[in-house]
Design a protein around this motif. Structure first.
Motif, PDB file in Angstrom:
ATOM      1  N   THR A  52       8.031   7.396  -4.425  1.00 45.35           N
ATOM      2  CA  THR A  52       7.387   6.378  -3.602  1.00 45.35           C
ATOM      3  C   THR A  52       6.674   5.344  -4.472  1.00 45.35           C
ATOM      4  N   SER A  53       6.414   4.204  -3.863  1.00 44.15           N
ATOM      5  CA  SER A  53       5.678   3.150  -4.527  1.00 44.15           C
ATOM      6  C   SER A  53       4.779   2.473  -3.503  1.00 44.15           C
ATOM      7  N   TYR A  54       3.611   2.029  -3.949  1.00 45.45           N
ATOM      8  CA  TYR A  54       2.652   1.394  -3.055  1.00 45.45           C
ATOM      9  C   TYR A  54       2.085   0.125  -3.693  1.00 45.45           C
ATOM     10  N   ALA A  55       1.809  -0.844  -2.863  1.00 46.24           N
ATOM     11  CA  ALA A  55       1.065  -2.001  -3.329  1.00 46.24           C
ATOM     12  C   ALA A  55      -0.353  -1.561  -3.677  1.00 46.24           C
ATOM     13  N   ASP A  56      -0.954  -2.212  -4.674  1.00 46.50           N
ATOM     14  CA  ASP A  56      -2.311  -1.837  -5.082  1.00 46.50           C
ATOM     15  C   ASP A  56      -3.292  -1.934  -3.912  1.00 46.50           C
ATOM     16  N   SER A  57      -3.054  -2.875  -3.026  1.00 47.95           N
ATOM     17  CA  SER A  57      -3.988  -3.116  -1.923  1.00 47.95           C
ATOM     18  C   SER A  57      -4.013  -1.976  -0.899  1.00 47.95           C
ATOM     19  N   VAL A  58      -2.998  -1.093  -0.923  1.00 51.67           N
ATOM     20  CA  VAL A  58      -2.947  -0.015   0.078  1.00 51.67           C
ATOM     21  C   VAL A  58      -2.972   1.377  -0.546  1.00 51.67           C
ATOM     22  N   LYS A  59      -2.967   1.455  -1.869  1.00 49.24           N
ATOM     23  CA  LYS A  59      -2.976   2.770  -2.531  1.00 49.24           C
ATOM     24  C   LYS A  59      -4.188   3.581  -2.104  1.00 49.24           C
ATOM     25  N   GLY A  60      -3.926   4.852  -1.808  1.00 48.93           N
ATOM     26  CA  GLY A  60      -4.995   5.737  -1.375  1.00 48.93           C
ATOM     27  C   GLY A  60      -5.291   5.657   0.106  1.00 48.93           C
ATOM     28  N   ARG A  61      -4.721   4.668   0.800  1.00 52.56           N
ATOM     29  CA  ARG A  61      -4.959   4.518   2.247  1.00 52.56           C
ATOM     30  C   ARG A  61      -3.680   4.704   3.058  1.00 52.56           C
ATOM     31  N   PHE A  62      -2.547   4.291   2.519  1.00 50.83           N
ATOM     32  CA  PHE A  62      -1.269   4.365   3.232  1.00 50.83           C
ATOM     33  C   PHE A  62      -0.400   5.446   2.604  1.00 50.83           C
ATOM     34  N   THR A  63       0.409   6.098   3.436  1.00 49.48           N
ATOM     35  CA  THR A  63       1.345   7.114   2.963  1.00 49.48           C
ATOM     36  C   THR A  63       2.684   6.913   3.652  1.00 49.48           C
ATOM     37  N   ILE A  64       3.743   6.847   2.862  1.00 49.48           N
ATOM     38  CA  ILE A  64       5.094   6.725   3.404  1.00 49.48           C
ATOM     39  C   ILE A  64       5.763   8.102   3.360  1.00 49.48           C
ATOM     40  N   SER A  65       6.561   8.415   4.383  1.00 49.26           N
ATOM     41  CA  SER A  65       7.234   9.705   4.417  1.00 49.26           C
ATOM     42  C   SER A  65       8.503   9.605   5.251  1.00 49.26           C
ATOM     43  N   ARG A  66       9.365  10.595   5.070  1.00 44.82           N
ATOM     44  CA  ARG A  66      10.615  10.656   5.823  1.00 44.82           C
ATOM     45  C   ARG A  66      10.642  11.895   6.716  1.00 44.82           C
ATOM     46  N   ASP A  67      11.303  11.777   7.850  1.00 47.49           N
ATOM     47  CA  ASP A  67      11.673  12.931   8.660  1.00 47.49           C
ATOM     48  C   ASP A  67      13.176  12.798   8.881  1.00 47.49           C
ATOM     49  N   ASN A  68      13.952  13.460   8.029  1.00 43.53           N
ATOM     50  CA  ASN A  68      15.405  13.283   8.094  1.00 43.53           C
ATOM     51  C   ASN A  68      15.990  13.812   9.405  1.00 43.53           C
ATOM     52  N   ALA A  69      15.384  14.842   9.962  1.00 41.82           N
ATOM     53  CA  ALA A  69      15.881  15.390  11.226  1.00 41.82           C
ATOM     54  C   ALA A  69      15.777  14.368  12.355  1.00 41.82           C
ATOM     55  N   ASP A  99      -5.446  -6.052   6.557  1.00 39.81           N
ATOM     56  CA  ASP A  99      -4.169  -5.383   6.811  1.00 39.81           C
ATOM     57  C   ASP A  99      -3.444  -5.975   8.027  1.00 39.81           C
ATOM     58  N   THR A 100      -4.097  -6.861   8.737  1.00 44.90           N
ATOM     59  CA  THR A 100      -3.485  -7.479   9.905  1.00 44.90           C
ATOM     60  C   THR A 100      -2.249  -8.276   9.517  1.00 44.90           C
ATOM     61  N   ALA A 101      -1.124  -7.957  10.154  1.00 42.63           N
ATOM     62  CA  ALA A 101       0.148  -8.604   9.825  1.00 42.63           C
ATOM     63  C   ALA A 101       1.230  -8.044  10.743  1.00 42.63           C
ATOM     64  N   VAL A 102       2.395  -8.675  10.684  1.00 44.12           N
ATOM     65  CA  VAL A 102       3.588  -8.070  11.261  1.00 44.12           C
ATOM     66  C   VAL A 102       4.212  -7.205  10.174  1.00 44.12           C
ATOM     67  N   TYR A 103       4.480  -5.965  10.524  1.00 47.57           N
ATOM     68  CA  TYR A 103       5.036  -5.004   9.572  1.00 47.57           C
ATOM     69  C   TYR A 103       6.517  -4.800   9.871  1.00 47.57           C
ATOM     70  N   TYR A 104       7.313  -4.857   8.815  1.00 53.09           N
ATOM     71  CA  TYR A 104       8.760  -4.708   8.911  1.00 53.09           C
ATOM     72  C   TYR A 104       9.207  -3.546   8.040  1.00 53.09           C
ATOM     73  N   CYS A 105      10.205  -2.801   8.516  1.00 51.72           N
ATOM     74  CA  CYS A 105      10.869  -1.855   7.634  1.00 51.72           C
ATOM     75  C   CYS A 105      12.244  -2.406   7.278  1.00 51.72           C
ATOM     76  N   ALA A 106      12.701  -2.006   6.112  1.00 50.35           N
ATOM     77  CA  ALA A 106      13.976  -2.492   5.597  1.00 50.35           C
ATOM     78  C   ALA A 106      14.688  -1.348   4.895  1.00 50.35           C
ATOM     79  N   ALA A 107      16.016  -1.411   4.872  1.00 44.33           N
ATOM     80  CA  ALA A 107      16.818  -0.344   4.281  1.00 44.33           C
ATOM     81  C   ALA A 107      17.889  -0.926   3.368  1.00 44.33           C
ATOM     82  N   ASP A 108      18.177  -0.175   2.314  1.00 43.11           N
ATOM     83  CA  ASP A 108      19.233  -0.598   1.400  1.00 43.11           C
ATOM     84  C   ASP A 108      19.735   0.604   0.616  1.00 43.11           C
TER      85      ASP A 108
END
Length: 128
Positions: free
Chosen positions: A58-75, A90-99
């Motif tokens: 995983t990788s995090y922007a410095d502005s969110v380290k320690g506050r945000f956590t990314i995870s997967r649920d493959n099932a 933190d106010t914004a439109v949040y998008y997910c992207a895949a590649d």
């Protein structure tokens, strides 16, 4: 049809938490690097967090380290972004992207432009 659908955004007070979901349709997310990006009004799109397909690194922007956590649920074919200790900035439109990239990235040379599939976004507003 390949689709990414974000959900979980909303209005929350400073210090609160939200969990964003990115659900895949028409393809299997476990084989893809997934990135979360955000864009606030008048600002450039910013990489927030990403997770690789190969080893789950995983990788995090410095502005969110320690506050945000990314995870997967493959099932559930879903990737989450747990956001704690939210701040007004933190106010914004949040998008997910895949590649299908190796690893994952949040900024050039492996940034938003490298991700092939995008969701429609979900609004997160942090305000009292």
């Amino acid at each position: 049809q390949v689709q990414l659908v974000e959900s979980g955004g909303g209005l929350v007070q400073p210090g609160g938490s939200l969990r964003l979901s990115c659900a895949g349709s028409g393809f299997t997310l476990r084989y893809y690097a997934i990135g979360w990006f955000r864009q606030a009004p008048g600002k450039e799109r910013e990489g927030v967090s990403c997770i690789s397909s190969s080893d789950g690194s995983t990788s995090y922007a410095d502005s969110v380290k320690g506050r945000f956590t990314i995870s997967r649920d493959n099932a559930k074919n879903t990737v989450y972004l747990q956001m704690n200790s939210l701040k007004p900035e933190d106010t914004a439109v949040y998008y997910c992207a895949a590649d299908l990239m190796d690893g994952c990235g949040l900024r050039a040379p492996i940034g938003a432009s490298e991700y092939e599939h995008w969701g429609q976004g979900t609004q997160v507003t942090v305000s009292s």
